[in-house]
Design a protein around this motif. Structure first.
Motif, PDB file in Angstrom:
ATOM      1  N   SER A  87      35.609 -57.065 -13.167  1.00 19.45           N
ATOM      2  CA  SER A  87      34.275 -56.476 -13.054  1.00 19.45           C
ATOM      3  C   SER A  87      34.286 -54.952 -13.122  1.00 19.45           C
ATOM      4  O   SER A  87      33.365 -54.361 -13.673  1.00 19.45           O
ATOM      5  N   GLU A  88      35.287 -54.319 -12.567  1.00 20.13           N
ATOM      6  CA  GLU A  88      35.323 -52.852 -12.486  1.00 20.13           C
ATOM      7  C   GLU A  88      36.536 -52.248 -13.175  1.00 20.13           C
ATOM      8  O   GLU A  88      36.829 -51.065 -12.977  1.00 20.13           O
ATOM      9  N   LEU A  90      37.327 -51.287 -16.255  1.00 25.44           N
ATOM     10  CA  LEU A  90      37.176 -50.137 -17.150  1.00 25.44           C
ATOM     11  C   LEU A  90      36.988 -48.843 -16.356  1.00 25.44           C
ATOM     12  O   LEU A  90      37.618 -47.830 -16.654  1.00 25.44           O
ATOM     13  N   ARG A  91      36.141 -48.914 -15.335  1.00 20.97           N
ATOM     14  CA  ARG A  91      35.934 -47.715 -14.502  1.00 20.97           C
ATOM     15  C   ARG A  91      37.202 -47.336 -13.737  1.00 20.97           C
ATOM     16  O   ARG A  91      37.521 -46.158 -13.598  1.00 20.97           O
ATOM     17  N   LEU A  92      37.909 -48.339 -13.238  1.00 17.35           N
ATOM     18  CA  LEU A  92      39.153 -48.063 -12.522  1.00 17.35           C
ATOM     19  C   LEU A  92      40.177 -47.404 -13.441  1.00 17.35           C
ATOM     20  O   LEU A  92      40.823 -46.413 -13.073  1.00 17.35           O
ATOM     21  N   ALA A  94      39.614 -45.761 -16.186  1.00 22.52           N
ATOM     22  CA  ALA A  94      39.152 -44.419 -16.555  1.00 22.52           C
ATOM     23  C   ALA A  94      39.457 -43.431 -15.426  1.00 22.52           C
ATOM     24  O   ALA A  94      39.942 -42.318 -15.674  1.00 22.52           O
ATOM     25  N   ALA A  95      39.214 -43.843 -14.189  1.00 20.21           N
ATOM     26  CA  ALA A  95      39.515 -42.966 -13.050  1.00 20.21           C
ATOM     27  C   ALA A  95      41.011 -42.708 -12.936  1.00 20.21           C
ATOM     28  O   ALA A  95      41.446 -41.571 -12.698  1.00 20.21           O
TER      29      ALA A  95
END
Length: 135
Positions: A87-88, A90-92, A94-95
């Motif tokens: 669920s997360e 891509l954001r993880l 990227a961070a």
């Protein structure tokens, strides 16, 4: 045996420095981790001559050579939280990628800055020696 005891003492010294810096960062409410505070403090101590590189060299080498072991808990956590990654993810990533790039750049600039300081100090010392030889 002497080198082993020296390495253990240096590792303990580095751990104590990290812990102290981490506590100081928390106590002061700084917006960055104690590891950054510790890194800055260690660079300042090394540059000032308060700590000689030989005083932490073997301990630092040991920590760096065994760094992969420190990431095993991270890998186990990733396996346990596959739903979060779905669920997360891509954001993880990227961070993590931005954090990696920031650390890489900060390290590169710090090394370059320290090398320039060292070159300048050597050049000044050489100029003083040459003036003394010609006088």
């Amino acid at each position: 045996m002497k080198r082993l005891l020296s390495t253990v003492a240096q590792v303990l010294l580095l751990i104590a420095a990290w812990y102290g810096a981490d506590r100081a960062a928390s106590w002061l409410g700084l917006p960055f981790s104690g590891g950054i505070v510790g890194l800055l403090a260690m660079v300042a101590l090394l540059l000032s001559g308060a700590v000689r590189p030989a005083a932490v060299e073997h301990g630092a080498e040991w920590l760096l050579s065994n760094m992969l072991l420190f990431f095993i808990p991270l890998v186990v956590s990733v396996v346990q939280f596959t739903g979060l990654l779905k669920s997360e993810g891509l954001r993880l990533f990227a961070a993590i990628g931005l954090g990696f790039i920031a650390v890489l750049l900060a390290t590169a600039f710090t090394v370059e800055w320290v090398c320039r300081l060292d070159r300048g100090r050597r050049l000044r010392r050489l100029r003083v020696q040459r003036k003394g030889a010609t006088a």
